[in-house]
Design a protein around this motif. Sequence first.
Motif, PDB file in Angstrom:
ATOM      1  N   TYR A 187      64.404 -30.507   3.461  1.00 57.69           N
ATOM      2  CA  TYR A 187      64.442 -31.256   2.210  1.00 57.69           C
ATOM      3  C   TYR A 187      63.962 -30.334   1.099  1.00 57.69           C
ATOM      4  CZ  TYR A 187      65.553 -35.241   5.017  1.00 57.69           C
ATOM      5  OH  TYR A 187      66.200 -36.088   5.879  1.00 57.69           O
ATOM      6  N   LEU A 188      64.864 -30.094   0.167  1.00 55.72           N
ATOM      7  CA  LEU A 188      64.619 -29.161  -0.927  1.00 55.72           C
ATOM      8  C   LEU A 188      64.367 -29.918  -2.220  1.00 55.72           C
ATOM      9  CD1 LEU A 188      67.575 -26.729  -0.195  1.00 55.72           C
ATOM     10  CD2 LEU A 188      65.161 -26.135   0.029  1.00 55.72           C
ATOM     11  N   CYS A 189      63.426 -29.420  -2.982  1.00 50.70           N
ATOM     12  CA  CYS A 189      63.154 -29.949  -4.308  1.00 50.70           C
ATOM     13  C   CYS A 189      63.469 -28.849  -5.320  1.00 50.70           C
ATOM     14  CB  CYS A 189      61.685 -30.347  -4.408  1.00 50.70           C
ATOM     15  SG  CYS A 189      61.166 -30.891  -6.047  1.00 50.70           S
ATOM     16  N   ALA A 190      64.039 -29.230  -6.448  1.00 56.36           N
ATOM     17  CA  ALA A 190      64.341 -28.277  -7.510  1.00 56.36           C
ATOM     18  C   ALA A 190      63.985 -28.893  -8.851  1.00 56.36           C
ATOM     19  CB  ALA A 190      65.819 -27.891  -7.491  1.00 56.36           C
ATOM     20  N   SER A 191      63.649 -28.052  -9.806  1.00 51.12           N
ATOM     21  CA  SER A 191      63.392 -28.554 -11.152  1.00 51.12           C
ATOM     22  C   SER A 191      64.112 -27.680 -12.167  1.00 51.12           C
ATOM     23  CB  SER A 191      61.886 -28.614 -11.455  1.00 51.12           C
ATOM     24  OG  SER A 191      61.313 -27.321 -11.548  1.00 51.12           O
ATOM     25  N   SER A 192      64.388 -28.263 -13.318  1.00 44.70           N
ATOM     26  CA  SER A 192      64.965 -27.490 -14.414  1.00 44.70           C
ATOM     27  C   SER A 192      64.334 -27.940 -15.714  1.00 44.70           C
ATOM     28  CB  SER A 192      66.496 -27.623 -14.457  1.00 44.70           C
ATOM     29  OG  SER A 192      66.892 -28.939 -14.739  1.00 44.70           O
ATOM     30  N   LEU A 193      64.400 -27.060 -16.691  1.00 47.86           N
ATOM     31  CA  LEU A 193      63.614 -27.239 -17.908  1.00 47.86           C
ATOM     32  C   LEU A 193      64.070 -28.406 -18.773  1.00 47.86           C
ATOM     33  CD1 LEU A 193      61.354 -26.171 -19.719  1.00 47.86           C
ATOM     34  CD2 LEU A 193      63.022 -24.597 -20.741  1.00 47.86           C
ATOM     35  N   GLN A 194      65.393 -28.533 -18.916  1.00 45.28           N
ATOM     36  CA  GLN A 194      65.904 -29.497 -19.892  1.00 45.28           C
ATOM     37  C   GLN A 194      66.619 -30.650 -19.206  1.00 45.28           C
ATOM     38  OE1 GLN A 194      65.163 -29.415 -23.012  1.00 45.28           O
ATOM     39  NE2 GLN A 194      64.207 -27.398 -23.055  1.00 45.28           N
ATOM     40  N   ARG A 195      67.415 -31.324 -19.998  1.00 44.91           N
ATOM     41  CA  ARG A 195      68.016 -32.561 -19.528  1.00 44.91           C
ATOM     42  C   ARG A 195      69.419 -32.418 -18.963  1.00 44.91           C
ATOM     43  NH1 ARG A 195      64.221 -33.907 -23.064  1.00 44.91           N
ATOM     44  NH2 ARG A 195      63.154 -35.892 -22.829  1.00 44.91           N
ATOM     45  N   ASP A 196      70.027 -31.271 -19.111  1.00 40.47           N
ATOM     46  CA  ASP A 196      71.378 -31.120 -18.592  1.00 40.47           C
ATOM     47  C   ASP A 196      71.350 -30.210 -17.375  1.00 40.47           C
ATOM     48  OD1 ASP A 196      74.648 -30.577 -20.052  1.00 40.47           O
ATOM     49  OD2 ASP A 196      74.021 -30.652 -17.957  1.00 40.47           O
ATOM     50  N   PRO A 197      71.334 -30.791 -16.196  1.00 37.50           N
ATOM     51  CA  PRO A 197      71.228 -29.967 -14.984  1.00 37.50           C
ATOM     52  C   PRO A 197      72.467 -29.153 -14.699  1.00 37.50           C
ATOM     53  CG  PRO A 197      71.603 -32.250 -14.414  1.00 37.50           C
ATOM     54  CD  PRO A 197      71.423 -32.216 -15.901  1.00 37.50           C
ATOM     55  N   PHE A 198      73.535 -29.394 -15.433  1.00 34.27           N
ATOM     56  CA  PHE A 198      74.777 -28.694 -15.148  1.00 34.27           C
ATOM     57  C   PHE A 198      74.985 -27.518 -16.079  1.00 34.27           C
ATOM     58  CE2 PHE A 198      75.458 -31.880 -12.186  1.00 34.27           C
ATOM     59  CZ  PHE A 198      75.034 -33.057 -12.754  1.00 34.27           C
ATOM     60  N   GLN A 199      74.050 -27.290 -16.950  1.00 39.92           N
ATOM     61  CA  GLN A 199      74.124 -26.113 -17.804  1.00 39.92           C
ATOM     62  C   GLN A 199      72.874 -25.265 -17.657  1.00 39.92           C
ATOM     63  OE1 GLN A 199      75.270 -26.853 -21.823  1.00 39.92           O
ATOM     64  NE2 GLN A 199      76.805 -28.360 -21.282  1.00 39.92           N
ATOM     65  N   GLU A 200      72.047 -25.586 -16.687  1.00 36.81           N
ATOM     66  CA  GLU A 200      70.755 -24.924 -16.576  1.00 36.81           C
ATOM     67  C   GLU A 200      70.502 -24.444 -15.171  1.00 36.81           C
ATOM     68  OE1 GLU A 200      67.644 -26.044 -19.714  1.00 36.81           O
ATOM     69  OE2 GLU A 200      67.493 -27.179 -17.853  1.00 36.81           O
ATOM     70  N   THR A 201      69.652 -23.440 -15.090  1.00 34.86           N
ATOM     71  CA  THR A 201      69.199 -22.956 -13.798  1.00 34.86           C
ATOM     72  C   THR A 201      68.303 -23.990 -13.140  1.00 34.86           C
ATOM     73  OG1 THR A 201      69.230 -20.694 -14.604  1.00 34.86           O
ATOM     74  CG2 THR A 201      67.889 -21.132 -12.645  1.00 34.86           C
ATOM     75  N   GLN A 202      68.504 -24.183 -11.849  1.00 35.46           N
ATOM     76  CA  GLN A 202      67.584 -25.003 -11.071  1.00 35.46           C
ATOM     77  C   GLN A 202      66.671 -24.067 -10.285  1.00 35.46           C
ATOM     78  OE1 GLN A 202      69.280 -28.231  -8.829  1.00 35.46           O
ATOM     79  NE2 GLN A 202      70.672 -28.805 -10.471  1.00 35.46           N
ATOM     80  N   TYR A 203      65.395 -24.386 -10.291  1.00 34.43           N
ATOM     81  CA  TYR A 203      64.397 -23.591  -9.569  1.00 34.43           C
ATOM     82  C   TYR A 203      63.980 -24.380  -8.343  1.00 34.43           C
ATOM     83  CZ  TYR A 203      64.229 -20.867 -13.851  1.00 34.43           C
ATOM     84  OH  TYR A 203      64.567 -20.089 -14.925  1.00 34.43           O
ATOM     85  N   PHE A 204      64.151 -23.761  -7.191  1.00 34.61           N
ATOM     86  CA  PHE A 204      63.929 -24.454  -5.927  1.00 34.61           C
ATOM     87  C   PHE A 204      62.584 -24.125  -5.308  1.00 34.61           C
ATOM     88  CE2 PHE A 204      67.860 -26.551  -4.615  1.00 34.61           C
ATOM     89  CZ  PHE A 204      68.731 -26.087  -5.588  1.00 34.61           C
ATOM     90  N   GLY A 205      62.046 -25.106  -4.615  1.00 37.30           N
ATOM     91  CA  GLY A 205      60.908 -24.873  -3.759  1.00 37.30           C
ATOM     92  C   GLY A 205      61.361 -24.331  -2.418  1.00 37.30           C
ATOM     93  N   PRO A 206      60.415 -24.019  -1.524  1.00 36.10           N
ATOM     94  CA  PRO A 206      60.769 -23.452  -0.219  1.00 36.10           C
ATOM     95  C   PRO A 206      61.325 -24.477   0.754  1.00 36.10           C
ATOM     96  CG  PRO A 206      58.417 -23.761  -0.379  1.00 36.10           C
ATOM     97  CD  PRO A 206      58.968 -24.104  -1.723  1.00 36.10           C
ATOM     98  N   GLY A 207      61.177 -25.755   0.417  1.00 39.27           N
ATOM     99  CA  GLY A 207      61.686 -26.810   1.293  1.00 39.27           C
ATOM    100  C   GLY A 207      60.651 -27.285   2.297  1.00 39.27           C
ATOM    101  N   THR A 208      60.891 -28.486   2.786  1.00 42.72           N
ATOM    102  CA  THR A 208      60.117 -29.039   3.903  1.00 42.72           C
ATOM    103  C   THR A 208      61.080 -29.233   5.063  1.00 42.72           C
ATOM    104  OG1 THR A 208      58.509 -30.234   2.548  1.00 42.72           O
ATOM    105  CG2 THR A 208      58.846 -31.034   4.793  1.00 42.72           C
ATOM    106  N   ARG A 209      60.760 -28.601   6.179  1.00 44.76           N
ATOM    107  CA  ARG A 209      61.609 -28.757   7.367  1.00 44.76           C
ATOM    108  C   ARG A 209      61.103 -29.937   8.172  1.00 44.76           C
ATOM    109  NH1 ARG A 209      65.253 -25.535   9.785  1.00 44.76           N
ATOM    110  NH2 ARG A 209      64.695 -23.828   8.358  1.00 44.76           N
ATOM    111  N   LEU A 210      61.917 -30.963   8.268  1.00 48.77           N
ATOM    112  CA  LEU A 210      61.542 -32.180   8.999  1.00 48.77           C
ATOM    113  C   LEU A 210      62.265 -32.217  10.332  1.00 48.77           C
ATOM    114  CD1 LEU A 210      60.256 -35.032   9.191  1.00 48.77           C
ATOM    115  CD2 LEU A 210      62.310 -35.909   8.042  1.00 48.77           C
ATOM    116  N   LEU A 211      61.506 -32.419  11.379  1.00 52.17           N
ATOM    117  CA  LEU A 211      62.068 -32.574  12.717  1.00 52.17           C
ATOM    118  C   LEU A 211      61.634 -33.924  13.254  1.00 52.17           C
ATOM    119  CD1 LEU A 211      63.580 -31.488  15.205  1.00 52.17           C
ATOM    120  CD2 LEU A 211      61.420 -30.467  15.953  1.00 52.17           C
ATOM    121  N   VAL A 212      62.596 -34.759  13.565  1.00 48.28           N
ATOM    122  CA  VAL A 212      62.312 -36.089  14.111  1.00 48.28           C
ATOM    123  C   VAL A 212      62.654 -36.088  15.594  1.00 48.28           C
ATOM    124  CG1 VAL A 212      62.769 -38.561  13.942  1.00 48.28           C
ATOM    125  CG2 VAL A 212      62.832 -37.127  11.885  1.00 48.28           C
ATOM    126  N   LEU A 213      61.633 -36.373  16.396  1.00 48.82           N
ATOM    127  CA  LEU A 213      61.825 -36.339  17.854  1.00 48.82           C
ATOM    128  C   LEU A 213      62.109 -37.726  18.418  1.00 48.82           C
ATOM    129  CD1 LEU A 213      58.892 -33.917  18.728  1.00 48.82           C
ATOM    130  CD2 LEU A 213      61.313 -33.365  18.385  1.00 48.82           C
TER     131      LEU A 213
END
Lengths: 116, 109
Positions: free
Chosen positions: A90-116
């Motif tokens: 599960y990845l989270c990303a953020s961007s500075l402004q309100r238009d995510p389609f004209q801006e860079t998204q900055y990603f976190g390293p993610g959380t790896r979820l394993l359900v047994l």
Amino acid sequence: GAGVSQSPRYKVAKRGQDVALRCDPISGHVSLFWYQQALGQGPEFLTYFQNEAQLDKSGLPSDRFFAERPEGSVSTLKIQRTQQEDSAVYLCASSLQRDPFQETQYFGPGTRLLVL
Amino acid sequence: LAKTTQPISMDSYEGQEVNITCSHNNIATNDYITWYQQFPSQGPRFIIQGYKTKVTNEVASLFIPADRKSSTLSLPRVSLSDTAVYYCPNAGNNRKLIWGLGTSLAVNP
């Protein structure tokens, strides 16, 4: 400056357990996204916040998935009654402004979820 | 539905130039084209962004023709550390980024 951070980095859950995944976006970033990435696949959109408002949650796979960003900064993705098919990164990303389609998204390293 | 099309995989050798092409058949007028790189166990990382013609930064060049129906990411003189998956996400009809499978680049010694 600090980038996007996510915690925990790894989570093992028993089927039926509830989990909560945290995202700390870059300070001041207006937009925040959650993605799900299965092994060997690209990121798949889950939901999008602009400040505290959840503007799009159409990618959430079921009503067991819930996301919030109550103060417009930190966000939590909660999965209730986890199933094996929820296993993914599960990845989270953020961007500075309100238009995510004209801006860079900055990603976190993610959380790896394993359900047994 | 805006769909991204790029090769699933590519092989190269150290020191070569690598060009990865992506199609953007339904790109919206105001959308930029952005490429990301992803290493195992990491989130995608921004490489380069452009609107039209050519953009160059310290790591890559991006070529976008006048019709903007495609883009080509050019990596000069690749090294082993450039082995990664490269994405050119496109905005779908519902204004969500569609990432596709990306291009898995393997750089060999």
